[in-house]
Motif scaffolding. Structure first.
Motif, PDB file in Angstrom:
ATOM      1  N   ASP A   1       4.988-106.287 -77.585  1.00  0.00           N
ATOM      2  CA  ASP A   1       5.352-105.592 -78.692  1.00  0.00           C
ATOM      3  C   ASP A   1       6.318-104.615 -78.241  1.00  0.00           C
ATOM      4  O   ASP A   1       6.770-103.419 -78.889  1.00  0.00           O
ATOM      5  N   ALA A   2       6.990-104.701 -77.102  1.00  0.00           N
ATOM      6  CA  ALA A   2       7.946-103.700 -76.796  1.00  0.00           C
ATOM      7  C   ALA A   2       9.357-104.418 -76.379  1.00  0.00           C
ATOM      8  O   ALA A   2       9.441-105.460 -76.033  1.00  0.00           O
TER       9      ALA A   2
ATOM     10  N   GLY B   1       4.982 -92.285 -83.623  1.00  0.00           N
ATOM     11  CA  GLY B   1       3.716 -93.253 -83.369  1.00  0.00           C
ATOM     12  C   GLY B   1       4.106 -93.763 -82.052  1.00  0.00           C
ATOM     13  O   GLY B   1       3.455 -94.882 -81.792  1.00  0.00           O
ATOM     14  N   GLU B   2       5.149 -93.542 -81.237  1.00  0.00           N
ATOM     15  CA  GLU B   2       5.379 -94.329 -80.058  1.00  0.00           C
ATOM     16  C   GLU B   2       5.953 -93.380 -78.921  1.00  0.00           C
ATOM     17  O   GLU B   2       6.394 -92.261 -79.061  1.00  0.00           O
ATOM     18  N   ASP B   3       5.219 -93.756 -77.828  1.00  0.00           N
ATOM     19  CA  ASP B   3       6.072 -93.180 -76.423  1.00  0.00           C
ATOM     20  C   ASP B   3       7.133 -93.773 -76.216  1.00  0.00           C
ATOM     21  O   ASP B   3       7.744 -94.940 -76.572  1.00  0.00           O
ATOM     22  N   GLU B   4       7.874 -93.053 -75.322  1.00  0.00           N
ATOM     23  CA  GLU B   4       9.408 -93.802 -75.025  1.00  0.00           C
ATOM     24  C   GLU B   4       9.466 -93.709 -73.478  1.00  0.00           C
ATOM     25  O   GLU B   4       9.517 -92.335 -72.747  1.00  0.00           O
TER      26      GLU B   4
ATOM     27  N   ILE C   1      12.064 -98.458 -72.150  1.00  0.00           N
ATOM     28  CA  ILE C   1      10.924 -99.380 -72.745  1.00  0.00           C
ATOM     29  C   ILE C   1      10.431 -98.621 -74.051  1.00  0.00           C
ATOM     30  O   ILE C   1       9.797 -97.516 -73.979  1.00  0.00           O
ATOM     31  N   GLU C   2      10.443 -99.439 -75.116  1.00  0.00           N
ATOM     32  CA  GLU C   2       9.866 -98.619 -76.392  1.00  0.00           C
ATOM     33  C   GLU C   2       9.327 -99.879 -77.234  1.00  0.00           C
ATOM     34  O   GLU C   2       9.662-101.044 -77.034  1.00  0.00           O
ATOM     35  N   ARG C   3       8.085 -99.462 -77.957  1.00  0.00           N
ATOM     36  CA  ARG C   3       7.674-100.322 -78.966  1.00  0.00           C
ATOM     37  C   ARG C   3       8.820-100.805 -80.043  1.00  0.00           C
ATOM     38  O   ARG C   3       9.668 -99.793 -80.336  1.00  0.00           O
ATOM     39  N   LYS C   4       8.598-101.884 -80.504  1.00  0.00           N
ATOM     40  CA  LYS C   4       9.677-102.575 -81.280  1.00  0.00           C
ATOM     41  C   LYS C   4       9.681-101.736 -82.593  1.00  0.00           C
ATOM     42  O   LYS C   4      10.876-101.997 -83.128  1.00  0.00           O
ATOM     43  N   THR C   5       8.827-100.858 -82.786  1.00  0.00           N
ATOM     44  CA  THR C   5       9.048-100.055 -84.019  1.00  0.00           C
ATOM     45  C   THR C   5       9.580 -99.001 -84.151  1.00  0.00           C
ATOM     46  O   THR C   5       9.681 -97.857 -84.881  1.00  0.00           O
TER      47      THR C   5
ATOM     48  N   GLY D   1      14.358 -91.468 -83.953  1.00  0.00           N
ATOM     49  CA  GLY D   1      13.161 -91.020 -84.606  1.00  0.00           C
ATOM     50  C   GLY D   1      13.362 -90.525 -86.032  1.00  0.00           C
ATOM     51  O   GLY D   1      13.913 -91.313 -86.804  1.00  0.00           O
ATOM     52  N   ASN D   2      12.862 -89.468 -86.236  1.00  0.00           N
ATOM     53  CA  ASN D   2      12.915 -89.006 -87.410  1.00  0.00           C
ATOM     54  C   ASN D   2      14.312 -88.271 -87.726  1.00  0.00           C
ATOM     55  O   ASN D   2      14.540 -87.428 -89.045  1.00  0.00           O
ATOM     56  N   VAL D   3      15.304 -88.335 -86.951  1.00  0.00           N
ATOM     57  CA  VAL D   3      16.610 -87.692 -87.450  1.00  0.00           C
ATOM     58  C   VAL D   3      17.668 -88.639 -87.313  1.00  0.00           C
ATOM     59  O   VAL D   3      17.793 -89.895 -86.544  1.00  0.00           O
TER      60      VAL D   3
END
Length: 123
Positions: free
Chosen positions: A28-29, A47-50, A97-101, A106-108
């Motif tokens: 899922d990454a 909701g995700e680490d980066e 490496i990031e989750r697909k979501t 992010g929020n900006v």
């Protein structure tokens, strides 16, 4: 069998700054590469680490409680929910490496924000 790829060569070939491109996926990454210079934007991923891995150059990741300086071959994980701003004084190539979501900024949303469809364009 998947084809062999060089993240560093792909990052080197990019012409746009702050425009990550997906080069592979694992479960899922997404594995992304980017060429960066200057500052991106203060943002967080609730909701995700980066994971940032430096392929070439140097990157400073500013956070509310300080900053980390990364050099070639070094990596750092920004934990979910932590406000951060990546900064490269000179050109830097990195792998993410990031989750697909994970949303790019992010929020900006800024002029540098890239959609997932933009990041999935062939390199």
């Amino acid at each position: 069998m998947s084809s062999i790829k060089s993240p560093r060569q792909i990052a080197e070939s990019l012409t746009e700054l702050w425009s990550p491109r997906v080069v592979a996926e694992v479960d899922d990454a997404y594995i992304k590469v980017a060429k960066v210079q200057g500052s991106l934007a203060w943002h967080s991923h609730e909701g995700e680490d980066e994971l940032f891995f430096i392929l070439k150059g140097r990157l400073r990741i500013e956070m509310d409680d300080g900053a980390v300086e990364l050099g070639e071959g070094e990596m750092f994980v920004v934990p979910k929910g932590v406000r951060h701003n990546p900064v490269a004084e000179s050109e830097c190539q990195l792998m993410l490496i990031e989750r697909k979501t994970t949303q790019h900024t992010g929020n900006v949303v800024t002029e540098k924000t890239r959609s997932l469809s933009d990041q999935l364009r062939p390199v």
